[in-house]
Structures are given as C-alpha cells and as structure tokens.
Design an enzyme around this catalytic site. Structure first.
Site, PDB file in Angstrom:
ATOM      1  N   CYS A   1      -9.905 -10.772  10.360  1.00 47.31           N
ATOM      2  CA  CYS A   1      -9.318 -10.254   9.124  1.00 47.31           C
ATOM      3  C   CYS A   1      -9.787  -8.832   8.801  1.00 47.31           C
ATOM      4  CB  CYS A   1      -9.643 -11.178   7.954  1.00 47.31           C
ATOM      5  SG  CYS A   1      -8.955 -10.597   6.390  1.00 47.31           S
TER       6      CYS A   1
ATOM      7  N   GLU B   1      -9.736 -11.246  -3.299  1.00 45.71           N
ATOM      8  CA  GLU B   1      -9.061  -9.960  -3.120  1.00 45.71           C
ATOM      9  C   GLU B   1     -10.070  -8.880  -2.699  1.00 45.71           C
ATOM     10  OE1 GLU B   1      -5.641  -8.956  -3.077  1.00 45.71           O
ATOM     11  OE2 GLU B   1      -5.627 -11.114  -2.786  1.00 45.71           O
TER      12      GLU B   1
END
Length: 225
Positions: free
Chosen positions: A13, A69
């Site tokens: 990621c 986030e």
C-alpha cells in the site's frame, strides 16, 4: 514496553508508506502490523470504518484510538510528535503542500487503473493522464533536491511511494512518463536515496508487485520486451 503507536498496514500500500516515512523521518517508534486485505480480520474491520489501510492506533488515557485516512494520519504525526518539521510553518505554504498531497493521491488513482487494466486503450489513457499530471508537478518544483527545496516534507512522503511503482515498471517496459520532466526525474532519484523511503517497504516489494500484476492479468506485463 509496547510502542504507543501501532500502524495497521499492507505490504504494497502506497498510502501506508506515507505514514511509515513520516514516522521514520521524525524518529518515532511504532509497531507495524501487516494484514491481508483479501481476508480482512474482523478486529481490523471493527476499527477501520472504510475497511482500508493505513490505520494508526494511538494509545491514550481513555484507551486506544484508531485514526484512518493516510493524510489525516500524517497530519497527526506532524502535530503530535517531536522531531523534524515536515510541514511549512506558514499557513499559505502549508495549504499549498496539502493541495499537492491531494494531487499525489490523484496520480495514485490513475496508477491503479494503469496497473490493473487489461485493456490497451484504457492503459494508454492512464499513461497519458499520469504523464500530464507529472508535467504539472514539474512546473511546481524548484531547485530541489526535495519538493520544497532543502527540506524534506510530507509532499515528499506522498510522492516517494508513487515513484517506487516505476522502479518496478521500468524493469518491464519504458513508459516514458518522465521524458519531459527533468526536475521530476532528479526528485525521483533523490527520494530513492532517502533512508526513510528505502525502509518503508520490505525486500519482497518488487516481487509482490509483480505477483499483483500477474493476478490482474495486467496489460502492462504484455508490453515486456
């Protein structure tokens, strides 16, 4: 003693890498916990409203708090931790940096399409969109070596994982994304040397990304010489 910060992660990621780089630049100890996003653990879904990584779990007097986030997490790290400043002090300049962080996220959205599509036309459109976005970045860069000159910032933490994709892509095919952006090319090289950037992924990153491309039957692989 357990680290007060736990970063819930996935090995590929790029958004996780932002947080890892920010923590490393500030010298903040943390525990990294990698999960399989194909089989998300129930405990992870309980703390991640969007079901996405990264999640930063922060120990507090009232128990653990989960932040989600990546840009929010990076801002919290900047605001709460000692160490090198990663955001400008000036409010206007800081806002500009936040805007370019969002621009980096827009490039990542195009990259997702580039690496997962099986369609040649979609691939060509995404490659062109990415090249056009980097042409805009070229116009924002100064003398370097980093986005804001001599100081490493959160904008650098956002773009370093983007460039890492191309380290793998370049071994497959020349996409010519950076042909007309000499400042971007120099920035990419400088970020690749940064210890915090180098250590943000494991030694198996390139293999994992290639395996990801194979699973998606990516058009990119069909361009290999």
């Amino acid at each position: 003693m357990a680290a007060p910060l736990k970063l819930i992660s996935h090995k590929l990621c790029p958004y996780v890498q932002r947080a890892v780089i920010a923590l490393s630049e500030k010298g903040v100890p943390f525990e990294r916990i990698d999960i399989d996003l194909a089989e998300k653990p129930e405990w992870f879904l309980n703390i991640s409203p969007l079901g996405k990584v990264p999640v930063l779990v922060v120990a507090s007097d009232d128990g653990e708090v989960a932040l989600f986030e990546s840009n929010v997490i990076c801002e919290y790290i900047e605001d709460s931790q000692q160490g090198t400043r990663l955001h400008p002090q000036d409010a206007l300049t800081r806002a500009q940096h936040r805007a370019w962080m969002e621009f980096g996220s827009a490039i990542l959205a195009d990259l997702w399409g580039l690496e997962t599509t099986t369609d040649p036309a979609t691939f060509a459109n995404k490659r062109a969109a990415i090249a056009a976005k980097f042409a805009r970045v070229e116009g924002a860069l100064g003398l370097g070596p980093f986005f804001a000159g001599e100081s490493f910032s959160l904008v650098d933490a956002v773009f370093a994982p983007i460039f890492r994709y191309f380290d793998v892509f370049d071994e497959i095919v020349d996409l010519s994304v950076f042909d007309e952006t000499p400042k971007v090319r120099r920035w990419r090289v400088e970020l690749a040397r940064r210890p915090s950037v180098r250590s943000a992924v494991g030694s198996d990153y390139a293999k994992l990304l290639r395996d990801f491309l194979l699973r998606h039957d990516a058009h990119l692989l069909k361009l290999a010489a």
